[in-house]
Design a protein around this motif. Sequence first.
Motif, short mmCIF file in Angstrom:
data_model
loop_
_atom_site.label_atom_id
_atom_site.label_comp_id
_atom_site.label_asym_id
_atom_site.label_seq_id
_atom_site.Cartn_x
_atom_site.Cartn_y
_atom_site.Cartn_z
N LYS A 42 0.83 -1.09 0.20
CA LYS A 42 -0.21 -0.05 -0.28
C LYS A 42 0.71 1.40 0.19
CE LYS A 42 -3.77 2.10 2.52
NZ LYS A 42 -5.02 2.34 3.78
N GLY A 43 0.79 2.04 -0.87
CA GLY A 43 0.90 3.61 -1.24
C GLY A 43 0.88 4.50 -0.01
N ASN A 44 1.49 5.70 -0.06
CA ASN A 44 1.70 6.18 1.25
C ASN A 44 0.55 7.29 0.56
OD1 ASN A 44 1.32 8.34 3.14
ND2 ASN A 44 3.39 8.57 4.02
N TYR A 45 -1.04 7.87 0.99
CA TYR A 45 -1.54 9.14 -0.22
C TYR A 45 -1.66 10.09 0.79
CZ TYR A 45 -1.59 5.35 -3.64
OH TYR A 45 -1.47 4.39 -3.92
N GLY A 46 -0.67 10.49 2.23
CA GLY A 46 -1.42 11.18 3.08
C GLY A 46 -2.07 11.80 3.64
N ILE A 47 -2.43 12.72 4.69
CA ILE A 47 -3.86 13.59 4.64
C ILE A 47 -4.22 15.00 4.15
CG2 ILE A 47 -4.51 14.65 7.12
CD1 ILE A 47 -3.26 11.98 7.46
N ASP A 48 -5.54 14.02 3.92
CA ASP A 48 -6.50 15.28 2.52
C ASP A 48 -7.14 16.70 3.70
OD1 ASP A 48 -6.52 13.98 0.77
OD2 ASP A 48 -8.08 12.92 1.52
N ALA A 49 -6.51 17.45 3.36
CA ALA A 49 -7.42 19.01 3.70
C ALA A 49 -6.07 19.21 5.04
CB ALA A 49 -8.18 19.17 4.03
N PRO A 50 -4.65 18.88 5.02
CA PRO A 50 -4.13 19.02 6.42
C PRO A 50 -4.45 19.95 7.64
CG PRO A 50 -2.66 18.76 4.58
CD PRO A 50 -4.14 18.87 4.26
N ILE A 51 -4.36 21.01 6.50
CA ILE A 51 -4.58 22.14 6.90
C ILE A 51 -5.80 22.66 8.09
CG2 ILE A 51 -4.75 25.06 7.11
CD1 ILE A 51 -2.98 24.73 4.81
N VAL A 52 -7.09 22.12 7.23
CA VAL A 52 -8.14 21.74 7.97
C VAL A 52 -7.98 20.68 9.34
CG1 VAL A 52 -10.60 21.10 8.12
CG2 VAL A 52 -8.87 22.41 6.16
N VAL A 53 -7.59 19.52 9.18
CA VAL A 53 -7.02 19.04 10.62
C VAL A 53 -6.29 19.48 11.63
CG1 VAL A 53 -6.26 17.16 10.50
CG2 VAL A 53 -7.40 16.97 8.86
N ARG A 54 -5.30 21.19 11.48
CA ARG A 54 -4.47 21.34 12.51
C ARG A 54 -5.44 21.86 12.91
NH1 ARG A 54 -0.98 25.51 9.69
NH2 ARG A 54 -2.87 26.78 9.90
N ASN A 55 -6.14 23.24 12.19
CA ASN A 55 -7.58 23.81 12.94
C ASN A 55 -8.06 23.22 13.55
OD1 ASN A 55 -5.72 25.83 11.01
ND2 ASN A 55 -6.54 25.97 9.54
N LEU A 56 -8.52 22.60 13.39
CA LEU A 56 -9.43 21.66 14.16
C LEU A 56 -9.03 21.37 15.11
CD1 LEU A 56 -11.87 20.11 11.55
CD2 LEU A 56 -12.44 21.88 12.93
N SER A 57 -7.49 20.68 15.10
CA SER A 57 -6.84 19.88 16.46
C SER A 57 -6.83 21.01 17.06
CB SER A 57 -5.52 19.26 15.96
OG SER A 57 -6.13 18.19 15.11
N LEU A 58 -6.12 21.72 16.54
CA LEU A 58 -5.89 23.44 17.64
C LEU A 58 -6.61 24.17 18.15
CD1 LEU A 58 -3.01 25.20 15.18
CD2 LEU A 58 -2.55 23.92 17.69
N MET A 59 -8.00 24.22 17.50
CA MET A 59 -9.44 24.27 17.92
C MET A 59 -9.69 23.63 18.95
SD MET A 59 -12.97 24.70 16.22
CE MET A 59 -13.59 23.28 16.70
N GLY A 60 -9.78 22.64 18.90
CA GLY A 60 -10.09 21.58 19.99
C GLY A 60 -9.07 21.89 21.74
N ILE A 61 -8.26 21.76 21.31
CA ILE A 61 -6.88 22.28 22.35
C ILE A 61 -7.60 23.20 23.17
CG2 ILE A 61 -4.52 22.64 22.61
CD1 ILE A 61 -3.58 20.95 20.73
N GLY A 62 -7.60 24.14 21.89
CA GLY A 62 -7.52 25.84 22.90
C GLY A 62 -9.65 25.83 23.18
N PHE A 63 -10.35 25.56 22.74
CA PHE A 63 -11.79 25.15 23.67
C PHE A 63 -11.55 24.19 24.91
CE2 PHE A 63 -13.31 26.36 19.30
CZ PHE A 63 -13.94 27.88 20.08
N THR A 98 -12.48 17.89 17.81
CA THR A 98 -11.61 16.58 17.65
C THR A 98 -12.40 15.64 16.97
OG1 THR A 98 -10.97 17.82 20.49
CG2 THR A 98 -10.59 15.47 19.69
N VAL A 99 -13.55 15.75 17.24
CA VAL A 99 -14.37 14.57 16.49
C VAL A 99 -14.32 14.66 15.31
CG1 VAL A 99 -16.31 12.83 15.75
CG2 VAL A 99 -15.79 13.57 18.51
N GLU A 100 -14.55 15.99 14.75
CA GLU A 100 -14.69 16.36 13.73
C GLU A 100 -12.32 16.21 12.31
OE1 GLU A 100 -15.78 20.01 12.89
OE2 GLU A 100 -17.84 19.15 12.88
N ALA A 101 -11.68 16.26 13.89
CA ALA A 101 -10.40 15.84 13.67
C ALA A 101 -10.07 14.99 12.99
CB ALA A 101 -9.25 16.51 13.90
N LEU A 102 -10.54 13.86 13.77
CA LEU A 102 -10.47 12.10 14.27
C LEU A 102 -10.89 12.08 12.77
CD1 LEU A 102 -10.78 11.18 18.14
CD2 LEU A 102 -8.16 11.09 16.68
#
Length: 252
Positions: A8-29, A63-67
């Motif tokens: 299986k190849g490595n196909y990365g994370i889609d919309a990584p900036i959105v995932v990062r922002n959701l994660s940071l938002m979760g930590i902040g809240f 957090t759930v959306e990021a996961l």
Amino acid sequence: MQQVPKQKGNYGIDAPIVVRNLSLMGIGFLMIGVAAFFVFPARLQWLGITMGVVFLLTCLIGTVEALYMVWSSKVGKFRERERLLDLVAPRGDEKVLDVGCGRGLVLNAAARRLTTGKAVGVDIWNKQDQSGNDPEVTRANARIEGVADRVEIISGDARNMPFTDNDFDVVVSSLAIHNIKNSVDRSRALGEIMRVLKPGGRFAILDFQHVGEYAEVFVKLGALDVRVVGPHWLIFPPVRIVTGSKPGEREG
């Protein structure tokens, strides 16, 4: 018959900036929510509790959306790409184009379904759309999955693709065209898909935005049997697929 990939190849994370922002938002809240329980004086404790609960619930949602997005990048999109390819049902001898191929998720899966055919991927390699988006990564994934001999990678803009008219039997695209922000330019990209398709050729476009718009444009362009399939929840946000064909007789 579809081949099983060697690896299986490595196909990365889609919309990584959105995932990062959701994660940071979760930590902040989370931090604000915990603090709210302690910063208010006793007479306003009810307000602190209320605000704390609200912020903690917001943290949970983010957090759930990021996961969910990570899961869809690592699991869900692999299942959804097979549904996409099933809708165009390649015989094995076609020339297939993947518009916005990224790291080759759909491209390589299409190549595995080919015997004498060829899969071509075109992209502008925007790393904001997918982590590690690079043509060399795409070529490496094709080698890993044992389909490099049936894959060709080309740099090009979906709005002005470097192909001749009536060049492909099948055109697919996954989570790419919504990145074109202007509706006029999106229509140009869809017009290019119709231009490069052979008469009788089939298309299937998967996306989470503008799919109804895509269907309307294809109808205006004269496509036949245009329909929208979905929504499907294996990818977050949920996706739909617009399918159809170019007028004319299919070869073979």
